[in-house]
Design a protein around this motif. Structure first.
Motif, PDB file in Angstrom:
ATOM      1  N   VAL A  22       0.848  -1.188   0.000  1.00  0.00           N
ATOM      2  CA  VAL A  22       0.000   0.000   0.000  1.00  0.00           C
ATOM      3  C   VAL A  22       0.883   1.237   0.000  1.00  0.00           C
ATOM      4  O   VAL A  22       1.744   1.392   0.858  1.00  0.00           O
ATOM      5  CB  VAL A  22      -0.940   0.017   1.231  1.00  0.00           C
ATOM      6  N   GLU A  23       0.655   2.106  -0.977  1.00  0.00           N
ATOM      7  CA  GLU A  23       1.430   3.337  -1.066  1.00  0.00           C
ATOM      8  C   GLU A  23       0.564   4.512  -0.624  1.00  0.00           C
ATOM      9  O   GLU A  23      -0.655   4.404  -0.536  1.00  0.00           O
ATOM     10  CB  GLU A  23       1.926   3.535  -2.492  1.00  0.00           C
ATOM     11  N   SER A  24       1.196   5.629  -0.365  1.00  0.00           N
ATOM     12  CA  SER A  24       0.471   6.783   0.180  1.00  0.00           C
ATOM     13  C   SER A  24      -0.604   7.295  -0.767  1.00  0.00           C
ATOM     14  O   SER A  24      -1.654   7.750  -0.323  1.00  0.00           O
ATOM     15  CB  SER A  24       1.440   7.899   0.534  1.00  0.00           C
ATOM     16  N   PHE A  25      -0.383   7.215  -2.081  1.00  0.00           N
ATOM     17  CA  PHE A  25      -1.406   7.712  -2.994  1.00  0.00           C
ATOM     18  C   PHE A  25      -2.652   6.832  -2.969  1.00  0.00           C
ATOM     19  O   PHE A  25      -3.750   7.312  -3.253  1.00  0.00           O
ATOM     20  CB  PHE A  25      -0.868   7.884  -4.423  1.00  0.00           C
ATOM     21  N   HIS A  26      -2.514   5.548  -2.603  1.00  0.00           N
ATOM     22  CA  HIS A  26      -3.695   4.698  -2.439  1.00  0.00           C
ATOM     23  C   HIS A  26      -4.573   5.216  -1.301  1.00  0.00           C
ATOM     24  O   HIS A  26      -5.798   5.247  -1.413  1.00  0.00           O
ATOM     25  CB  HIS A  26      -3.301   3.251  -2.135  1.00  0.00           C
ATOM     26  N   ILE A  27      -3.939   5.613  -0.216  1.00  0.00           N
ATOM     27  CA  ILE A  27      -4.675   6.111   0.946  1.00  0.00           C
ATOM     28  C   ILE A  27      -5.344   7.442   0.614  1.00  0.00           C
ATOM     29  O   ILE A  27      -6.520   7.648   0.920  1.00  0.00           O
ATOM     30  CB  ILE A  27      -3.735   6.252   2.161  1.00  0.00           C
ATOM     31  N   VAL A  28      -4.611   8.336  -0.047  1.00  0.00           N
ATOM     32  CA  VAL A  28      -5.178   9.627  -0.434  1.00  0.00           C
ATOM     33  C   VAL A  28      -6.348   9.422  -1.388  1.00  0.00           C
ATOM     34  O   VAL A  28      -7.398  10.060  -1.247  1.00  0.00           O
ATOM     35  CB  VAL A  28      -4.093  10.535  -1.058  1.00  0.00           C
TER      36      VAL A  28
END
Length: 128
Positions: free
Chosen positions: A61-67
């Motif tokens: 999971v990368e930060s852009f997935h969370i955003v």
């Protein structure tokens, strides 16, 4: 008993609370953000439980997935409140209702349990 939708009622309650606090410009947007925050807490609780039970691997999971996920929740809630249900319809409907104690308590229970389980699972994850 009249129609009751917890999302609509939480929106109405948050909207009225923000108005009481003196917010005159965008209490509706704040109310949508409040609902989205609760839903995000629910989703993160499930994600953390998935990590604890080794069902989910957070390494991928990368930060852009969370955003993207947060923006998606906000967008869906905005579309539901403003486009599908109508902000004014929700406010008018619930302002005319005599609130049964069970409706207020069920909403309070939902908010309390959401925050409690999120904090509990998060603290367990951090300290395990």
């Amino acid at each position: 008993m009249a129609h009751f939708d917890i999302i609509d009622f939480l929106f109405y309650s948050a909207y009225k609370q923000y108005q009481k606090w003196g917010e005159k410009d965008i209490p509706g947007i704040y109310a949508v953000c409040f609902i989205s925050l609760l839903q995000l807490f629910n989703a993160l609780t499930l994600l953390i439980l998935g990590v604890l039970f080794k069902i989910v691997n957070l390494d991928k999971v990368e930060s852009f997935h969370i955003v993207f996920f947060v923006i998606l929740i906000l967008l869906i809630n905005y579309m539901y409140i403003y486009k599908k249900r109508g902000k004014e319809n929700i406010i008018e409907y619930y302002s005319k209702q005599c609130y049964l104690r069970s409706i207020k308590l069920s909403s309070l229970l939902y908010v309390s349990l959401t925050v409690f389980f999120f904090v509990t699972v998060l603290l367990y994850y951090i300290y395990s």
